[in-house]
Design a protein around this motif. Structure first.
Motif, PDB file in Angstrom:
ATOM      1  N   ASP A  27       0.826  -1.099  -0.132  1.00  0.00           N
ATOM      2  CA  ASP A  27       0.069   0.157  -0.025  1.00  0.00           C
ATOM      3  C   ASP A  27       0.750   1.348   0.187  1.00  0.00           C
ATOM      4  O   ASP A  27       0.373   2.380  -0.670  1.00  0.00           O
ATOM      5  CB  ASP A  27      -0.858  -0.007   1.262  1.00  0.00           C
ATOM      6  CG  ASP A  27      -2.053   1.145   1.049  1.00  0.00           C
ATOM      7  OD1 ASP A  27      -2.520   1.278   0.042  1.00  0.00           O
ATOM      8  OD2 ASP A  27      -2.755   1.293   2.087  1.00  0.00           O
ATOM      9  N   ASP A  84      -0.084   6.960   3.461  1.00  0.00           N
ATOM     10  CA  ASP A  84       0.067   5.522   4.224  1.00  0.00           C
ATOM     11  C   ASP A  84       0.767   5.775   5.560  1.00  0.00           C
ATOM     12  O   ASP A  84       0.990   4.564   5.960  1.00  0.00           O
ATOM     13  CB  ASP A  84       0.265   4.541   3.237  1.00  0.00           C
ATOM     14  CG  ASP A  84      -0.274   3.175   3.697  1.00  0.00           C
ATOM     15  OD1 ASP A  84      -1.453   2.967   4.433  1.00  0.00           O
ATOM     16  OD2 ASP A  84       0.805   2.252   4.002  1.00  0.00           O
ATOM     17  N   HIS A 108      -5.184   6.401   5.559  1.00  0.00           N
ATOM     18  CA  HIS A 108      -6.350   5.691   6.127  1.00  0.00           C
ATOM     19  C   HIS A 108      -6.293   4.952   7.572  1.00  0.00           C
ATOM     20  O   HIS A 108      -7.193   4.219   7.720  1.00  0.00           O
ATOM     21  CB  HIS A 108      -6.855   4.555   5.062  1.00  0.00           C
ATOM     22  CG  HIS A 108      -5.813   3.145   5.123  1.00  0.00           C
ATOM     23  ND1 HIS A 108      -6.418   2.060   5.434  1.00  0.00           N
ATOM     24  CD2 HIS A 108      -4.547   3.095   4.946  1.00  0.00           C
ATOM     25  CE1 HIS A 108      -5.245   1.316   5.434  1.00  0.00           C
ATOM     26  NE2 HIS A 108      -4.350   1.828   5.233  1.00  0.00           N
ATOM     27  N   HIS A 109      -5.294   5.221   8.534  1.00  0.00           N
ATOM     28  CA  HIS A 109      -5.165   4.724   9.545  1.00  0.00           C
ATOM     29  C   HIS A 109      -5.940   5.396  10.560  1.00  0.00           C
ATOM     30  O   HIS A 109      -5.761   6.772  10.670  1.00  0.00           O
ATOM     31  CB  HIS A 109      -3.580   4.709  10.235  1.00  0.00           C
ATOM     32  CG  HIS A 109      -2.837   3.814   9.465  1.00  0.00           C
ATOM     33  ND1 HIS A 109      -2.129   4.098   8.295  1.00  0.00           N
ATOM     34  CD2 HIS A 109      -2.707   2.231   9.507  1.00  0.00           C
ATOM     35  CE1 HIS A 109      -1.496   3.257   7.670  1.00  0.00           C
ATOM     36  NE2 HIS A 109      -1.879   2.006   8.282  1.00  0.00           N
ATOM     37  N   THR A 128      -4.834   2.980   1.699  1.00  0.00           N
ATOM     38  CA  THR A 128      -4.652   4.295   1.205  1.00  0.00           C
ATOM     39  C   THR A 128      -4.768   4.495  -0.328  1.00  0.00           C
ATOM     40  O   THR A 128      -5.378   5.340  -0.723  1.00  0.00           O
ATOM     41  CB  THR A 128      -3.098   4.793   1.557  1.00  0.00           C
ATOM     42  OG1 THR A 128      -3.080   4.814   3.321  1.00  0.00           O
ATOM     43  CG2 THR A 128      -2.982   6.080   1.012  1.00  0.00           C
ATOM     44  N   ASP A 158      -3.201  -4.515   1.062  1.00  0.00           N
ATOM     45  CA  ASP A 158      -3.903  -4.225   2.226  1.00  0.00           C
ATOM     46  C   ASP A 158      -5.013  -4.809   2.592  1.00  0.00           C
ATOM     47  O   ASP A 158      -5.579  -4.606   3.824  1.00  0.00           O
ATOM     48  CB  ASP A 158      -4.117  -2.573   2.208  1.00  0.00           C
ATOM     49  CG  ASP A 158      -2.968  -1.779   3.436  1.00  0.00           C
ATOM     50  OD1 ASP A 158      -1.838  -2.386   3.280  1.00  0.00           O
ATOM     51  OD2 ASP A 158      -3.253  -0.869   3.869  1.00  0.00           O
TER      52      ASP A 158
HETATM   53 MN    MN Z   1      -2.025   1.102   4.225  1.00  0.00          MN
END
Ligand code: MN
Ligand code: 5GP
Length: 321
Positions: A27, A84, A108-109, A128, A158
């Motif tokens: 990712d 990411d 996207h975390h 991401t 991912d």
């Molecule tokens: Mn990721």
């Protein structure tokens, strides 16, 4: 922030530097290359740098040679973009030493610390790469087969090949659009999942021999020692994917991997199959990640650190929190 804010910043920039986390995965690389090549098609000068450069496993990615190893010398660009990467420190010592703020933080975390001047963080996305695909499409940024292939690789890796929770109808729609744009699912899957080096497989064999299973089969953990790296000849990134193997066991609810790092630290990878939140546990130890996938780096005595984490995971399994 909204897509339009990010798109405005991107349109105004003549040059961009794109960075991502240490020990990059599919990712991280897919997002760097996918966004980078799209912006290049849009006429921008791009610079892709990472603390670890490009690793052989992902050298199949289009234009993979464009990912250069970072240096303590800060690159000059209108925009510095991190993809990411949940915390500023995870960008690696070079990026941290640049003393330059990150302009765009695209991730996207859920645990992202919002370290950028502008932060686009959407934890609803399983990768991401899928977030960036949506950004690129909504912004009308150019796409070609290279962009689609890079981002498809990010989504596929991912999501564990579209298996993990977080994979939605929208994920499949995005993937279908990427295939329409030239990504080849079979070819990319062969590169991602059927191109393991013998050394990596040997490391997996040695690690599996260390497996311990506890709590009536609910907890399984592996230890990866420096000796295992020496005996197998495996590379540092060759532990990627090992901890997920533990979740193949029917009874296992939580899997953990304890890796001795060359610097003496202990690298912990945690995975949960369903309801137990290992991200919370990682946070308590100074790490981070998602509910079902998280990690920690522990200094000090590795054996003590390992047993503290195992004790905590037992409590998690016993009490549910
Ligand atoms: Mn990721
Ligand atoms: P992995 O176990 O594959 O290294 O990481 C799983 C997830 O946990 C990733 O999404 C990553 O962002 C997060 N993670 C792993 N190690 C660390 C760490 O040391 N600190 C933080 N904050 N997050 C981590």
């Amino acid at each position: 922030v909204s897509f339009s804010t990010v798109l405005r910043d991107l349109r105004q920039a003549g040059s961009v530097t794109i960075i991502s986390h240490v020990r990059p995965d599919g990712d991280a690389y897919g997002s760097m290359l996918g966004l980078g090549l799209s912006l290049e098609l849009a006429g921008k000068r791009i610079h892709l740098v990472n603390q670890d450069g490009m690793i052989p496993m992902y050298a199949f990615l289009p234009e993979s040679h464009r990912v250069q190893r970072s240096t303590p010398q800060a690159p000059e660009a209108d925009l510095l973009i991190a993809v990411d990467t949940s915390t500023f420190e995870r960008l690696g010592p070079d990026c941290v030493s640049w003393n330059r703020p990150v302009d765009l933080n695209l991730d996207h975390h859920a645990s992202n610390t919002l370290y950028g001047r502008t932060n686009l963080v959407d934890a609803e996305h399983p990768s991401t790469a899928s977030l960036l695909w949506q950004l690129i499409r909504e912004g009308g940024l150019p796409v070609d087969a290279r962009v689609a292939s890079a981002l498809y690789t990010g989504v596929s890796t991912d999501t564990g090949s579209f298996r993990y929770r977080g994979t939605t109808a929208a994920t499949f729609r995005a993937a279908a659009e990427m295939v329409d744009a030239g990504a080849d699912p079979a070819e990319l899957a062969r590169h991602c999942y059927q191109s393991t080096s013998p050394q990596r497989f040997q490391l997996a064999r040695l690690a599996m021999q260390s497996m311990q299973i506890e709590m009536d089969g609910a907890l399984a953990h592996l230890a990866v020692t420096r000796e295992m790296f020496e005996h197998s000849g495996a590379a540092p990134e060759d532990t990627e994917g090992l901890v997920e193997k533990l979740l193949e066991i029917s009874t296992v609810r939580v899997g953990a991997l304890f890796e001795s790092m060359p610097d003496g630290k202990l690298r912990v990878s945690l995975r949960s199959k369903k309801d137990l939140d290992v991200g919370k546990v990682a946070g308590e130890f100074g790490g981070g990640g998602h509910r079902l996938a998280a990690g920690i780096r522990i200094s000090g005595d590795p054996a003590a650190g390992r047993s503290r984490v195992i004790d905590r995971l037992k409590t998690l399994i016993q009490t549910g929190t």
